[in-house]
Design a protein around this motif. Structure first.
Motif, PDB file in Angstrom:
ATOM      1  N   PHE A 161       0.853  -1.173   0.000  1.00  0.00           N
ATOM      2  CA  PHE A 161       0.000   0.000   0.000  1.00  0.00           C
ATOM      3  C   PHE A 161       0.895   1.231   0.000  1.00  0.00           C
ATOM      4  CE2 PHE A 161      -4.367  -1.505   0.908  1.00  0.00           C
ATOM      5  CZ  PHE A 161      -4.100  -2.839   1.152  1.00  0.00           C
ATOM      6  N   GLN A 207       0.804   5.706   0.896  1.00  0.00           N
ATOM      7  CA  GLN A 207       0.032   6.774   1.530  1.00  0.00           C
ATOM      8  C   GLN A 207       0.781   8.083   1.450  1.00  0.00           C
ATOM      9  OE1 GLN A 207      -1.000   6.030   5.665  1.00  0.00           O
ATOM     10  NE2 GLN A 207      -2.895   7.185   5.437  1.00  0.00           N
ATOM     11  N   LYS A 256      -4.194  11.773   2.902  1.00  0.00           N
ATOM     12  CA  LYS A 256      -4.972  10.856   2.058  1.00  0.00           C
ATOM     13  C   LYS A 256      -5.054   9.482   2.685  1.00  0.00           C
ATOM     14  CE  LYS A 256      -4.123  13.104  -2.385  1.00  0.00           C
ATOM     15  NZ  LYS A 256      -3.705  12.903  -3.797  1.00  0.00           N
ATOM     16  N   GLU A 257      -6.050   8.712   2.249  1.00  0.00           N
ATOM     17  CA  GLU A 257      -6.195   7.355   2.738  1.00  0.00           C
ATOM     18  C   GLU A 257      -5.119   6.453   2.124  1.00  0.00           C
ATOM     19  OE1 GLU A 257     -11.044   7.286   3.453  1.00  0.00           O
ATOM     20  OE2 GLU A 257     -10.123   5.964   1.972  1.00  0.00           O
ATOM     21  N   ARG A 258      -4.862   5.362   2.827  1.00  0.00           N
ATOM     22  CA  ARG A 258      -3.892   4.404   2.317  1.00  0.00           C
ATOM     23  C   ARG A 258      -4.457   3.764   1.043  1.00  0.00           C
ATOM     24  NH1 ARG A 258      -0.527   1.380   6.899  1.00  0.00           N
ATOM     25  NH2 ARG A 258      -0.291   3.591   7.377  1.00  0.00           N
ATOM     26  N   GLU A 259      -3.620   3.733  -0.003  1.00  0.00           N
ATOM     27  CA  GLU A 259      -4.038   3.271  -1.327  1.00  0.00           C
ATOM     28  C   GLU A 259      -3.435   1.912  -1.637  1.00  0.00           C
ATOM     29  OE1 GLU A 259      -2.414   5.604  -4.480  1.00  0.00           O
ATOM     30  OE2 GLU A 259      -3.551   4.599  -6.061  1.00  0.00           O
ATOM     31  N   GLU A 283      -8.580  -3.993   0.771  1.00  0.00           N
ATOM     32  CA  GLU A 283      -8.785  -3.016   1.836  1.00  0.00           C
ATOM     33  C   GLU A 283      -7.681  -3.176   2.876  1.00  0.00           C
ATOM     34  OE1 GLU A 283     -10.978  -0.723   1.848  1.00  0.00           O
ATOM     35  OE2 GLU A 283     -12.428  -1.384   0.323  1.00  0.00           O
ATOM     36  N   PRO A 284      -7.232  -2.060   3.452  1.00  0.00           N
ATOM     37  CA  PRO A 284      -6.214  -2.180   4.516  1.00  0.00           C
ATOM     38  C   PRO A 284      -6.672  -3.089   5.652  1.00  0.00           C
ATOM     39  CG  PRO A 284      -6.364   0.089   3.771  1.00  0.00           C
ATOM     40  CD  PRO A 284      -7.495  -0.655   3.104  1.00  0.00           C
ATOM     41  N   SER A 285      -7.962  -3.157   5.894  1.00  0.00           N
ATOM     42  CA  SER A 285      -8.476  -3.987   6.990  1.00  0.00           C
ATOM     43  C   SER A 285      -8.288  -5.476   6.724  1.00  0.00           C
ATOM     44  CB  SER A 285      -9.953  -3.688   7.244  1.00  0.00           C
ATOM     45  OG  SER A 285     -10.709  -3.927   6.074  1.00  0.00           O
TER      46      SER A 285
END
Length: 126
Positions: free
Chosen positions: A37, A39, A43-46, A109-111
């Motif tokens: 990922f 970042q 901004k959100e982690r991409e 998703e990071p999750s």
């Protein structure tokens, strides 16, 4: 618990290449997928890329497809991200992470990821 260490970041001119490495210690990646990922501030982690435990299944974010390649060497507990044709918009902190799944999970998703490295800075100058 898996400890991840990224390396290979740095400053490169647009059009250049870098190869990032993500090494695991204390435990191996087995049998989980590993992802990258990135970042930037505010901004959100991409999602960038992910690879299955076997290496036979890969997934890429739309902005890096055909420019970046993810690979892994399980004998060395290391995952790589080869980045070619770099653009200024690729500038970010890049993180590797171990998934809770054995193959890339879509949407990424990071999750989905349990363990994270500390990140390595990539800066692309125009």
């Amino acid at each position: 618990q898996v400890q991840l260490v990224e390396s290979g970041g740095g400053l490169v001119q647009a059009g250049g290449s870098l190869r990032l490495s993500c090494a695991a210690s204390r435990r191996t990646f087995s049998p989980y997928a590993v992802g990258w990922f990135r970042q930037t501030p505010g901004k959100e982690r991409e999602f960038v890329a992910a690879i299955s435990w076997t290496g036979g299944n890969t997934d890429y974010g739309d902005s890096v497809t055909d420019r970046f390649t993810i690979s892994r060497d399980n004998a060395k507990n290391t995952v790589y991200l080869q980045m070619n044709s770099l653009k200024p918009e690729d500038t970010a902190v890049y993180y590797c992470a171990v998934s809770r799944f054995t193959a890339p999970h879509q949407p990424a998703e990071p999750s989905d990821y349990v363990y994270w490295g500390q990140g390595t800075q990539v800066t692309v100058s125009s």
